[in-house]
Design a protein around this motif. Sequence first.
Motif, PDB file in Angstrom:
ATOM      1  N   LEU A  23      17.808  -3.534  45.368  1.00 33.00           N
ATOM      2  CA  LEU A  23      18.889  -3.636  46.352  1.00 33.00           C
ATOM      3  C   LEU A  23      20.198  -4.105  45.723  1.00 33.00           C
ATOM      4  O   LEU A  23      20.184  -4.931  44.805  1.00 33.00           O
ATOM      5  N   PRO A  24      21.333  -3.641  46.254  1.00 35.59           N
ATOM      6  CA  PRO A  24      22.628  -4.132  45.769  1.00 35.59           C
ATOM      7  C   PRO A  24      22.781  -5.625  46.098  1.00 35.59           C
ATOM      8  O   PRO A  24      22.412  -6.063  47.201  1.00 35.59           O
ATOM      9  N   PRO A  25      23.316  -6.418  45.169  1.00 35.89           N
ATOM     10  CA  PRO A  25      23.452  -7.863  45.391  1.00 35.89           C
ATOM     11  C   PRO A  25      24.234  -8.237  46.652  1.00 35.89           C
ATOM     12  O   PRO A  25      23.889  -9.210  47.328  1.00 35.89           O
ATOM     13  N   ASP A  26      25.259  -7.462  47.014  1.00 34.35           N
ATOM     14  CA  ASP A  26      26.033  -7.798  48.205  1.00 34.35           C
ATOM     15  C   ASP A  26      25.212  -7.605  49.486  1.00 34.35           C
ATOM     16  O   ASP A  26      25.338  -8.371  50.438  1.00 34.35           O
ATOM     17  N   VAL A  85      16.443 -15.935  43.784  1.00 33.25           N
ATOM     18  CA  VAL A  85      17.676 -15.161  43.932  1.00 33.25           C
ATOM     19  C   VAL A  85      18.699 -15.622  42.891  1.00 33.25           C
ATOM     20  O   VAL A  85      19.360 -14.800  42.248  1.00 33.25           O
ATOM     21  N   ALA A  86      18.823 -16.931  42.697  1.00 30.54           N
ATOM     22  CA  ALA A  86      19.776 -17.459  41.717  1.00 30.54           C
ATOM     23  C   ALA A  86      19.426 -16.998  40.299  1.00 30.54           C
ATOM     24  O   ALA A  86      20.316 -16.604  39.532  1.00 30.54           O
ATOM     25  N   ARG A  87      18.135 -17.008  39.959  1.00 31.77           N
ATOM     26  CA  ARG A  87      17.718 -16.526  38.631  1.00 31.77           C
ATOM     27  C   ARG A  87      18.057 -15.047  38.460  1.00 31.77           C
ATOM     28  O   ARG A  87      18.516 -14.620  37.402  1.00 31.77           O
ATOM     29  N   HIS A  88      17.840 -14.272  39.509  1.00 29.13           N
ATOM     30  CA  HIS A  88      18.157 -12.838  39.442  1.00 29.13           C
ATOM     31  C   HIS A  88      19.657 -12.626  39.250  1.00 29.13           C
ATOM     32  O   HIS A  88      20.079 -11.791  38.439  1.00 29.13           O
ATOM     33  N   LEU A 147      12.966  -9.401  50.896  1.00 30.19           N
ATOM     34  CA  LEU A 147      14.186  -9.142  50.128  1.00 30.19           C
ATOM     35  C   LEU A 147      14.009  -9.538  48.661  1.00 30.19           C
ATOM     36  O   LEU A 147      14.395  -8.797  47.762  1.00 30.19           O
ATOM     37  N   VAL A 148      13.420 -10.707  48.419  1.00 33.19           N
ATOM     38  CA  VAL A 148      13.228 -11.175  47.044  1.00 33.19           C
ATOM     39  C   VAL A 148      12.316 -10.216  46.281  1.00 33.19           C
ATOM     40  O   VAL A 148      12.524  -9.961  45.095  1.00 33.19           O
ATOM     41  N   SER A 149      11.337  -9.658  46.962  1.00 29.18           N
ATOM     42  CA  SER A 149      10.438  -8.714  46.287  1.00 29.18           C
ATOM     43  C   SER A 149      11.156  -7.424  45.900  1.00 29.18           C
ATOM     44  O   SER A 149      10.644  -6.649  45.097  1.00 29.18           O
TER      45      SER A 149
END
Length: 192
Positions: free
Chosen positions: A148-151, A183-186, A141-143
Amino acid sequence: MIRETLVVTRRADGGAHLAPMGAQSVILPDGAEGVLLQPFRPSATLENLQRWPCATLNHVDDVRLFAGCLTGRREWPTCEARRIACARLACALAHEELEVERVEDDPQRPRFFLRLLARANHAPFPGFNRAKAAVIEAAILVSRLHLLPPDKVARELDALRIALDKTAGAEEEEAWGWLMEAVARHREKLRA
């Protein structure tokens, strides 16, 4: 069958480049065993395979390597492969040594067909607990955060967290933490 593995290729300076990647088992036209790799453009793995047409597939049980590759932690101990001019992971439970047989070009994901030259087992595979599998899925997922949509990412991570909470050890918790930082940085970038 596609296996989630760690691919080591040789950088321009001769050092090892590590990347998590799905590797598909294939049979080459002459009946030999092979592997199909499809690195995205642009990527260091793609450039390395074009420059040095060989790689090792490394099978590990420490999921920190998958999470580490996606979060800037790519320096893991290596040793030389036996039959090709490339490294393998020192912690690999098993590895395969491969050379590029042919390439099918593609503007997004060229297809590299690699011939299996050698395979070695170094330690028994103890299996994955559910937390290890959750970390690997979270790494995938992180890659793809940019795709992908954030939700959708949030929902899938919430579901994976259940397995982590039930079966994780220290390594899985550390790997998960690295991924959640990414994920938080994104999310911060999206808000900016």
